[in-house]
Structure formats: C-alpha cells, structure tokens
Enzyme design. Sequence first.
Site, PDB file in Angstrom:
ATOM      1  CE  LYS A 142      -3.747  -2.491   2.227  1.00 29.77           C
ATOM      2  NZ  LYS A 142      -3.749  -2.818   3.611  1.00 29.77           N
ATOM      3  CD  GLN A 173      -2.767  -5.223   6.802  1.00 34.21           C
ATOM      4  OE1 GLN A 173      -3.115  -3.863   5.859  1.00 34.21           O
ATOM      5  NE2 GLN A 173      -4.014  -6.435   6.746  1.00 34.21           N
ATOM      6  CG  ASP A 199      -9.427  -0.824   5.060  1.00 33.22           C
ATOM      7  OD1 ASP A 199      -9.153  -1.020   3.706  1.00 33.22           O
ATOM      8  OD2 ASP A 199      -8.802  -1.043   5.753  1.00 33.22           O
TER       9      ASP A 199
END
Length: 293
Positions: free
Chosen positions: A58, A102, A125
């Site tokens: 990312k 994460q 997200d």
Amino acid sequence: MTTQQATQILDGNKTAKLLKEEIKTEVQKLKAEGKKTPHLAAILVGSNGASMTYVNAKEKDCHEVGFDSTVLRFHETMTEVELLNEVEKINNNPDIDGLIVQLPLPKHINEKKITETISWKKDVDGFHPMNVGLMFKGLPCFLPATPFGIIKMIEHYQIETTGKHCVILGRSDIVGKPMSALMLQKNCTVTVCHSKTKSLEKFTRDADIIIAALGIPQFLKANMVKEGAVVIDVGITRVDDPSNPKGYVLKGDVAYDEVAPKCSYITPVPGGVGPMTRLGLMLNTLNGVKNRY
Ligand code: NAP
C-alpha cells in the site's frame, strides 16, 4: 454449428496499472490547483508476514500515484487503549485523509472496537457502519476496497450486468455482503450463497456472473458453471507446496484450469482481484479528498 468464443482473462495487474495512471493525473491536477495532496496512513501492529507485505504494498502504491503516506508500526504487545489513542490522534489530524488499521490485530485487541473508532470520514476501508449504511442506500461513501475494485474491473472490461443473474459465494462483511449491494446497484439479480446454502450448484449453474469469496481453494468446478459465464475469483489461500521456493503456492476458490475454458471472462489468481483491491483503496483516498472541495 456453434462457435465458442475465446475466454478473456480479466487482468487485474494491467487494469490497476492503467487506472493508477488516471489517479496520478488527478493528484497532479489537485497539486497544480493548490489543493491538498491525498495522505493515507496505515497502522500495523505486530510482525505478521502477510500483514507486513500488504502494508508495504500500500505504501508503494501511494508513492506511485503521488499520495503522501505514513505507516505507524507498533509492537504486538501494544494495548487496546494505546491503539485507540493512536487512532484518535489520526482522526484529529487534518493532514491525514484516510486511515487503515491492518487486520488481523493481536488477540487481546478488539478489532470491531478499533475499526469503529476510526472516523467514518477517514474510513477508506469502508468498514464503519456509517459507510456500510450509505453504501446500501447507494449514497456517496467509502466502499470496501475489494468489492469496489471488482466493480472497477467489471466497468473497465465493459461487462454487461443489467438483467444478469449474479451469484456470490460467501457473505462476509468485507466481500460477499457489500458485493451483493453493489451488484444490485448494477441491475443484477443477485443470489448470495453461504455455508448453509442447499444445492449450491443449482444456483451457480444458472449464474451469468459468479463471484467466489469463500476461502476454499479450487471450490468451484467446471460442472458448476454454465458456458459463457463470467467468473471472478476473490479467494487467496496459501497451499503448501514443497516444490516451490516459498514452500507454498497461492490458490483461488476456482479450479481455474477446468473452469476457464467454459467462461467468457475469468480472473486469474494471483493477478486478478488482488491488484484491484489495492486500487480500490487508492480511489477511496482520492475521492475522500475530492469530496472535500
Ligand atoms: P470469510 O469471512 O471467511 O467468509 C467466507 C464465506 O464463505 C462465509 O460467508 C462462509 O459462509 C462461506 N462459506 C464457507 N464455506 C462454504 C461452503 N462450503 N459453501 C458455501 N459457502 C461457504 O472470508 P472473506 O474474508 O470474505 O474472504 C474470502 C476469500 O477471499 C479468502 O480466501 C480471502 O483470503 C480472500 N480475499 C481476497 C481479497 C483480495 O484482495 N484478493 C480480499 C479479501 C478477501 P458462512 O457465512 O455461512 O460461514
């Protein structure tokens, strides 16, 4: 006599690369207009190998498209309260547009509590209940990255969706459920199958589009798919393979070799949905900044 069309591969690497170029151009435009450079922050707790790989990827994507990127790495002994404080700091930092924590987190930390503490305005997200609600209403919001990436892939290859029967295998909060909402918005008739579905192959055999997100390697076999179907394979499972230098190979949920010849379009694993998921995250971050202006 019927002539069979060749199967077209839905190339996630190539599509994501093209669309990343478009994001890069938009970032340059924002900068030229004196507007804000999109800034994505990621929090990584512990040293899970796969999580480190995802966060590094990312970070690399951010650099490629011209975003600012911050990665905060913490030891796995970090407490839940300490992590909540870090999330709040980023929520209150006007320079940061998007935050991802994460997953998975160490067992002593409640993942739901953490993801719901991320401000829904920075929840790139798309996991926050506020964004989930907006998505189901078809209103502007951050979409979960994997379903968003799949929609971009379908649009890029101009796959017809209106009036088609889309069968989704799996009902998780991050893939199956949001995918069903987005395919409904694409005018599909949607069936969602899960572990309690009876005679699942009855549905898949009728499907024009199958999206497999179960996490069971090679689950979807050729006799479960009709001729000409579009098959999108979300699954990624590490399967032991001593002949591979890594000791494993990545397998999708589709028995690719036998299913591909029957399809009009199919995604490979790897190189299909994975790169499009990363793209979905970049698009969310960019859209977050654009919506501010
Ligand atoms: P998940 O949370 O484990 O959900 C799996 C779903 O599959 C559940 O809804 C489950 O049903 C259903 N299922 C399990 N066994 C089944 C069976 N025999 N028949 C029918 N349905 C069955 O998984 P996920 O997070 O959605 O991920 C799915 C896969 O996609 C995994 O391999 C994951 O690694 C991969 N993934 C890839 C990406 C990417 O970027 N490429 C992104 C996200 C996930 P129940 O609800 O009844 O238990």
